[in-house]
Design a protein around this motif. Structure first.
Motif, PDB file in Angstrom:
ATOM      1  N   LYS A  29       0.799  -1.286  -0.061  1.00 11.28           N
ATOM      2  CA  LYS A  29       0.152   0.015   0.077  1.00 11.28           C
ATOM      3  C   LYS A  29       0.937   1.304   0.206  1.00 11.28           C
ATOM      4  N   ASN A  30       1.825   1.391   0.755  1.00  2.00           N
ATOM      5  CA  ASN A  30       2.746   2.330   0.913  1.00  2.00           C
ATOM      6  C   ASN A  30       3.805   2.600  -0.419  1.00  2.00           C
ATOM      7  N   ALA A  31       3.618   1.647  -1.152  1.00  2.00           N
ATOM      8  CA  ALA A  31       4.689   1.551  -2.287  1.00  2.00           C
ATOM      9  C   ALA A  31       3.581   2.353  -3.870  1.00  2.00           C
ATOM     10  N   ILE A  32       2.379   2.204  -3.557  1.00  2.00           N
ATOM     11  CA  ILE A  32       1.440   2.597  -4.507  1.00  2.00           C
ATOM     12  C   ILE A  32       1.858   4.195  -4.889  1.00  2.00           C
ATOM     13  N   PRO A  33       1.737   5.109  -3.777  1.00  2.00           N
ATOM     14  CA  PRO A  33       1.935   6.379  -4.228  1.00  2.00           C
ATOM     15  C   PRO A  33       3.241   6.827  -4.852  1.00  2.00           C
ATOM     16  N   LEU A  34       4.306   5.783  -4.768  1.00  2.86           N
ATOM     17  CA  LEU A  34       5.704   6.099  -4.895  1.00  2.86           C
ATOM     18  C   LEU A  34       5.680   5.639  -6.569  1.00  2.86           C
ATOM     19  N   VAL A  35       4.811   4.717  -7.151  1.00  2.00           N
ATOM     20  CA  VAL A  35       5.163   4.472  -8.347  1.00  2.00           C
ATOM     21  C   VAL A  35       4.682   5.197  -9.562  1.00  2.00           C
ATOM     22  N   ASP A  36       4.966   5.198 -10.780  1.00  2.00           N
ATOM     23  CA  ASP A  36       4.406   5.889 -11.719  1.00  2.00           C
ATOM     24  C   ASP A  36       3.056   5.373 -12.456  1.00  2.00           C
ATOM     25  N   PHE A  37       3.031   3.952 -12.123  1.00  2.00           N
ATOM     26  CA  PHE A  37       1.875   3.131 -12.718  1.00  2.00           C
ATOM     27  C   PHE A  37       1.663   1.825 -11.889  1.00  2.00           C
ATOM     28  N   TYR A  38       0.551   1.846 -11.513  1.00  2.00           N
ATOM     29  CA  TYR A  38       0.036   0.645 -10.562  1.00  2.00           C
ATOM     30  C   TYR A  38      -0.942   0.039 -11.499  1.00  2.00           C
ATOM     31  N   LEU A  39      -0.694  -1.234 -11.733  1.00  2.00           N
ATOM     32  CA  LEU A  39      -1.595  -2.202 -12.670  1.00  2.00           C
ATOM     33  C   LEU A  39      -1.805  -3.318 -11.863  1.00  2.00           C
ATOM     34  N   PRO A  40      -2.833  -3.333 -11.057  1.00  2.00           N
ATOM     35  CA  PRO A  40      -3.310  -4.476 -10.306  1.00  2.00           C
ATOM     36  C   PRO A  40      -4.444  -5.284 -11.156  1.00  2.00           C
ATOM     37  N   SER A  41      -4.833  -6.335 -10.915  1.00  2.00           N
ATOM     38  CA  SER A  41      -6.030  -6.823 -11.239  1.00  2.00           C
ATOM     39  C   SER A  41      -7.217  -6.471 -10.290  1.00  2.00           C
ATOM     40  N   LYS A  42      -8.238  -6.768 -10.391  1.00  2.00           N
ATOM     41  CA  LYS A  42      -9.518  -6.220  -9.535  1.00  2.00           C
ATOM     42  C   LYS A  42      -9.325  -6.984  -8.080  1.00  2.00           C
ATOM     43  N   ILE A  71      -6.787  -0.944 -13.478  1.00  2.16           N
ATOM     44  CA  ILE A  71      -7.212  -2.136 -12.933  1.00  2.16           C
ATOM     45  C   ILE A  71      -7.702  -3.021 -13.823  1.00  2.16           C
ATOM     46  N   LYS A  72      -7.163  -4.379 -13.918  1.00  2.13           N
ATOM     47  CA  LYS A  72      -7.449  -5.266 -14.877  1.00  2.13           C
ATOM     48  C   LYS A  72      -8.757  -6.110 -14.480  1.00  2.13           C
ATOM     49  N   ASP A  73      -9.746  -6.040 -15.204  1.00  3.04           N
ATOM     50  CA  ASP A  73     -11.085  -6.635 -14.728  1.00  3.04           C
ATOM     51  C   ASP A  73     -11.408  -7.908 -15.758  1.00  3.04           C
ATOM     52  N   ALA A  74     -10.590  -8.558 -16.078  1.00  2.00           N
ATOM     53  CA  ALA A  74     -10.893  -9.902 -16.996  1.00  2.00           C
ATOM     54  C   ALA A  74     -11.603  -9.593 -18.061  1.00  2.00           C
ATOM     55  N   GLU A  75     -12.708 -10.338 -18.241  1.00  2.00           N
ATOM     56  CA  GLU A  75     -13.832 -10.158 -19.101  1.00  2.00           C
ATOM     57  C   GLU A  75     -14.534  -8.849 -19.077  1.00  2.00           C
ATOM     58  N   ASN A  76     -14.371  -7.959 -18.401  1.00  2.00           N
ATOM     59  CA  ASN A  76     -14.969  -6.813 -18.065  1.00  2.00           C
ATOM     60  C   ASN A  76     -14.081  -5.696 -18.858  1.00  2.00           C
ATOM     61  N   GLY A  77     -12.913  -6.119 -19.296  1.00  2.00           N
ATOM     62  CA  GLY A  77     -12.034  -4.962 -19.680  1.00  2.00           C
ATOM     63  C   GLY A  77     -11.004  -4.309 -18.536  1.00  2.00           C
ATOM     64  N   ALA A  78     -10.738  -3.252 -18.701  1.00  2.00           N
ATOM     65  CA  ALA A  78      -9.944  -2.496 -17.614  1.00  2.00           C
ATOM     66  C   ALA A  78     -10.361  -1.061 -17.424  1.00  2.00           C
ATOM     67  N   ILE A  79     -10.342  -0.686 -16.098  1.00  2.00           N
ATOM     68  CA  ILE A  79     -10.507   0.734 -15.669  1.00  2.00           C
ATOM     69  C   ILE A  79      -8.971   1.659 -15.387  1.00  2.00           C
ATOM     70  N   GLY A  80      -9.140   2.613 -16.019  1.00  2.00           N
ATOM     71  CA  GLY A  80      -7.958   3.633 -15.817  1.00  2.00           C
ATOM     72  C   GLY A  80      -8.400   4.811 -15.069  1.00  2.00           C
ATOM     73  N   ILE A  81      -7.530   4.985 -14.215  1.00  2.00           N
ATOM     74  CA  ILE A  81      -7.385   6.374 -13.489  1.00  2.00           C
ATOM     75  C   ILE A  81      -6.127   7.201 -13.648  1.00  2.00           C
ATOM     76  N   LYS A  82      -6.475   8.196 -14.316  1.00  2.00           N
ATOM     77  CA  LYS A  82      -5.335   9.201 -14.586  1.00  2.00           C
ATOM     78  C   LYS A  82      -5.737  10.710 -14.497  1.00  2.00           C
ATOM     79  N   ALA A  83      -5.246  11.238 -13.561  1.00  2.00           N
ATOM     80  CA  ALA A  83      -5.385  12.793 -13.199  1.00  2.00           C
ATOM     81  C   ALA A  83      -7.067  12.904 -12.775  1.00  2.00           C
ATOM     82  N   GLY A  84      -7.130  12.035 -11.855  1.00  2.00           N
ATOM     83  CA  GLY A  84      -8.647  11.953 -11.173  1.00  2.00           C
ATOM     84  C   GLY A  84      -9.699  11.347 -12.239  1.00  2.00           C
ATOM     85  N   LYS A  85      -9.533  11.466 -13.457  1.00  2.00           N
ATOM     86  CA  LYS A  85     -10.529  10.875 -14.521  1.00  2.00           C
ATOM     87  C   LYS A  85     -10.366   9.408 -14.624  1.00  2.00           C
ATOM     88  N   ILE A  86     -11.814   8.729 -14.867  1.00  2.00           N
ATOM     89  CA  ILE A  86     -11.820   7.386 -14.884  1.00  2.00           C
ATOM     90  C   ILE A  86     -12.146   7.025 -16.335  1.00  2.00           C
TER      91      ILE A  86
END
Length: 153
Positions: A29-42, A71-86
């Motif tokens: 959790k503490n590493a997430i704000p330190l990275v440029d890109f966080y790419l987890p699955s749901k 966020i990778k969401d398998a058969e639902n695709g993916a959700i991106g968050i950048k500059a507060g926009k989804i």
């Protein structure tokens, strides 16, 4: 050190196991704000934060990092968050043959598209197509096969 050398840092920590300690979760959790890109699955992000809703996960992540999250969401695709926009990118309609390597293929496609300077949503679309090719065929995705899938839909 990576940032001082202008190297982008990507985090995909993999699944949270039942043996993962709360200390290990806190480190992630503490590493997430330190990275440029966080790419987890749901599942990874829900398990990391001990929550059950994707909307809660998005709100949590928006509260702890201003960096890019996909966020990778398998058969639902993916959700991106950048500059507060989804951004929601749907999955491609394919027949799954073998899902092993889907997440890694997604990450590789996302990185490739970033390297080519594609727009954020197009990076996610390229990543979804790369993963779709990987899990629906016996071979590995190529630029040609990914481009063909994108252009045929």
């Amino acid at each position: 050190l990576a940032h001082s050398s202008q190297v982008k840092v990507i985090l995909d920590h993999n699944r949270i196991m039942n043996t993962t300690t709360s200390h290990e979760k806190d480190l992630m959790k503490n590493a997430i704000p330190l990275v440029d890109f966080y790419l987890p699955s749901k599942e990874e992000v829900l398990d990391l934060f001990d929550i059950t809703s994707l909307d809660d996960a998005i709100d949590t992540l928006k509260g702890i990092t201003k960096n890019v999250v996909v966020i990778k969401d398998a058969e639902n695709g993916a959700i991106g968050i950048k500059a507060g926009k989804i951004v929601n990118v749907p999955a491609y309609s394919i027949t799954v043959r073998n899902s092993i390597g889907a997440g890694d293929s997604f990450n590789a496609g996302f990185i490739k598209a970033l390297d080519e300077g594609k727009a954020f949503e197009d990076c996610i679309r390229y990543a979804c197509a790369t993963a779709a090719i990987k899990i629906s065929s016996d071979g590995f995705p190529t630029q040609a096969s990914v481009g063909k899938l994108i252009n045929n839909t």
